[in-house]
Motif scaffolding. Structure first.
Motif, short mmCIF file in Angstrom:
data_model
loop_
_atom_site.label_atom_id
_atom_site.label_comp_id
_atom_site.label_asym_id
_atom_site.label_seq_id
_atom_site.Cartn_x
_atom_site.Cartn_y
_atom_site.Cartn_z
N PHE A 240 0.82 -1.20 0.00
CA PHE A 240 0.00 0.00 0.00
C PHE A 240 0.86 1.25 0.00
CE2 PHE A 240 -2.11 3.30 2.62
CZ PHE A 240 -3.06 3.67 1.69
N SER A 241 1.93 1.27 0.79
CA SER A 241 2.79 2.45 0.82
C SER A 241 3.51 2.65 -0.51
CB SER A 241 3.79 2.36 1.97
OG SER A 241 4.67 1.29 1.77
N MET A 242 3.87 1.55 -1.18
CA MET A 242 4.47 1.67 -2.51
C MET A 242 3.48 2.26 -3.51
SD MET A 242 6.74 -1.86 -2.78
CE MET A 242 6.02 -2.19 -4.35
N ALA A 243 2.24 1.83 -3.44
CA ALA A 243 1.22 2.35 -4.36
C ALA A 243 0.94 3.82 -4.08
CB ALA A 243 -0.07 1.54 -4.24
N ALA A 244 0.88 4.19 -2.81
CA ALA A 244 0.66 5.59 -2.46
C ALA A 244 1.83 6.46 -2.91
CB ALA A 244 0.44 5.73 -0.96
N ARG A 245 3.03 5.94 -2.76
CA ARG A 245 4.22 6.69 -3.19
C ARG A 245 4.25 6.85 -4.71
NH1 ARG A 245 9.99 5.87 -3.98
NH2 ARG A 245 11.04 7.69 -3.12
N ILE B 299 1.70 7.09 -6.71
CA ILE B 299 0.74 8.14 -7.07
C ILE B 299 1.28 9.51 -6.67
CG2 ILE B 299 -1.52 9.09 -6.48
CD1 ILE B 299 -2.61 6.30 -6.59
N GLN B 300 1.88 9.58 -5.51
CA GLN B 300 2.37 10.87 -5.02
C GLN B 300 3.55 11.38 -5.84
OE1 GLN B 300 3.96 10.72 -1.06
NE2 GLN B 300 3.30 12.81 -0.63
N LEU B 301 4.51 10.54 -6.11
CA LEU B 301 5.71 10.99 -6.81
C LEU B 301 5.63 10.84 -8.32
CD1 LEU B 301 8.50 9.56 -4.51
CD2 LEU B 301 7.58 11.88 -4.57
N GLY B 302 4.91 9.85 -8.78
CA GLY B 302 4.90 9.54 -10.21
C GLY B 302 4.21 10.57 -11.07
N PHE B 303 3.33 11.37 -10.53
CA PHE B 303 2.56 12.30 -11.34
C PHE B 303 2.77 13.75 -10.92
CE2 PHE B 303 0.34 8.25 -11.22
CZ PHE B 303 0.54 7.89 -12.53
N ALA B 304 3.77 14.00 -10.09
CA ALA B 304 4.08 15.37 -9.70
C ALA B 304 5.36 15.83 -10.38
CB ALA B 304 4.23 15.45 -8.19
N SER B 305 5.65 15.27 -11.55
CA SER B 305 6.88 15.61 -12.26
C SER B 305 6.63 16.74 -13.26
CB SER B 305 7.40 14.36 -12.98
OG SER B 305 6.43 13.92 -13.90
N THR C 171 1.55 9.20 -26.49
CA THR C 171 2.16 9.47 -25.20
C THR C 171 1.11 9.87 -24.18
OG1 THR C 171 4.16 10.18 -26.32
CG2 THR C 171 3.94 10.78 -24.02
N MET C 172 0.15 10.66 -24.61
CA MET C 172 -0.91 11.07 -23.70
C MET C 172 -1.74 9.87 -23.24
SD MET C 172 -0.65 14.20 -23.05
CE MET C 172 -2.22 14.47 -22.28
N TRP C 173 -2.07 8.95 -24.16
CA TRP C 173 -2.82 7.77 -23.77
C TRP C 173 -2.01 6.87 -22.85
CZ3 TRP C 173 -7.74 7.25 -23.82
CH2 TRP C 173 -8.50 7.95 -24.75
N TYR C 174 -0.71 6.77 -23.11
CA TYR C 174 0.15 5.95 -22.25
C TYR C 174 0.23 6.56 -20.85
CZ TYR C 174 4.21 3.60 -20.35
OH TYR C 174 5.05 2.89 -19.54
N ARG C 175 0.39 7.88 -20.77
CA ARG C 175 0.44 8.53 -19.46
C ARG C 175 -0.88 8.38 -18.71
NH1 ARG C 175 4.25 12.75 -18.43
NH2 ARG C 175 2.59 13.92 -17.40
N ARG C 176 -1.97 8.50 -19.43
CA ARG C 176 -3.28 8.35 -18.80
C ARG C 176 -3.49 6.91 -18.32
NH1 ARG C 176 -7.50 10.93 -22.35
NH2 ARG C 176 -6.48 12.79 -21.58
N ALA C 177 -3.09 5.94 -19.14
CA ALA C 177 -3.22 4.53 -18.75
C ALA C 177 -2.34 4.22 -17.53
CB ALA C 177 -2.85 3.62 -19.91
N SER C 178 -1.14 4.78 -17.50
CA SER C 178 -0.26 4.57 -16.34
C SER C 178 -0.87 5.16 -15.08
CB SER C 178 1.11 5.21 -16.59
OG SER C 178 1.76 4.58 -17.65
N ARG C 179 -1.49 6.30 -15.22
CA ARG C 179 -2.11 6.93 -14.05
C ARG C 179 -3.31 6.11 -13.56
NH1 ARG C 179 -2.52 12.80 -12.50
NH2 ARG C 179 -3.91 12.71 -10.71
#
Length: 157
Positions: free
Chosen positions: A67-72, A74-80, A97-105
């Motif tokens: 759970f902490s890995m998943a929270a991290r 979300i917190q760090l992966g999309f604040a770039s 690239t936009m679809w890939y970023r959205r799918a990753s999110r």
């Protein structure tokens, strides 16, 4: 990448079904049988070297780490950089690239909620087991109390 995928594979195929099975055993089966069965499986004491714990705490700890890995993520992966790219158009990225970023999110958010759900299930298993165990001990204590009261009243006669 492989270790991250294996972590989620373990969570989906091990950490999620086990607490669901335990909750079914604790709620559907008769109280004493279900509690004893779950106790034999998940509340046994294990030792690794000098460290002693119950198996359920290993599962709760592993779920907390996931759970902490998943929270991290979300917190760090999309604040770039290029945060404004979350809209439908971006001057920096193309359509793929936009679809890939959205799918990753979306995948990261799904993993966050699944890991939170698994952690809550393990905590529920622990709490329901504890309550069932306390009820069984109180029933045994009241049964012993009735026997001693009856034997004391027989001695008075």
């Amino acid at each position: 990448m492989i270790s991250i995928m294996m972590t989620w594979g373990h969570m989906i195929w091990v950490f999620l079904p086990l607490p669901l099975m335990s909750l079914v055993l604790l709620t559907i089966l008769p109280q004493s049988f279900g509690t004893r069965l779950v106790q034999r499986i998940f509340f046994t004491r294990i030792s690794i070297g000098h460290w002693h714990t119950r198996l359920v705490w290993v599962f709760i700890g592993a779920s907390l780490i996931i759970f902490s890995m998943a929270a991290r993520t979300i917190q760090l992966g999309f604040a770039s950089a290029h945060v404004p790219c979350s809209g439908s158009s971006c001057p920096y990225h193309g359509g793929e690239t936009m679809w890939y970023r959205r799918a990753s999110r979306y995948r990261a958010e799904r993993n966050f909620w699944l890991s939170l759900f698994t952690l809550v299930l393990w905590l529920l298993v622990y709490k329901i087991y504890s309550l069932n165990d306390r009820i069984m001990k109180l029933k045994q204590g009241s049964g012993d109390g009735k026997k001693t009261n009856k034997s004391n009243s027989d001695k008075d006669d």
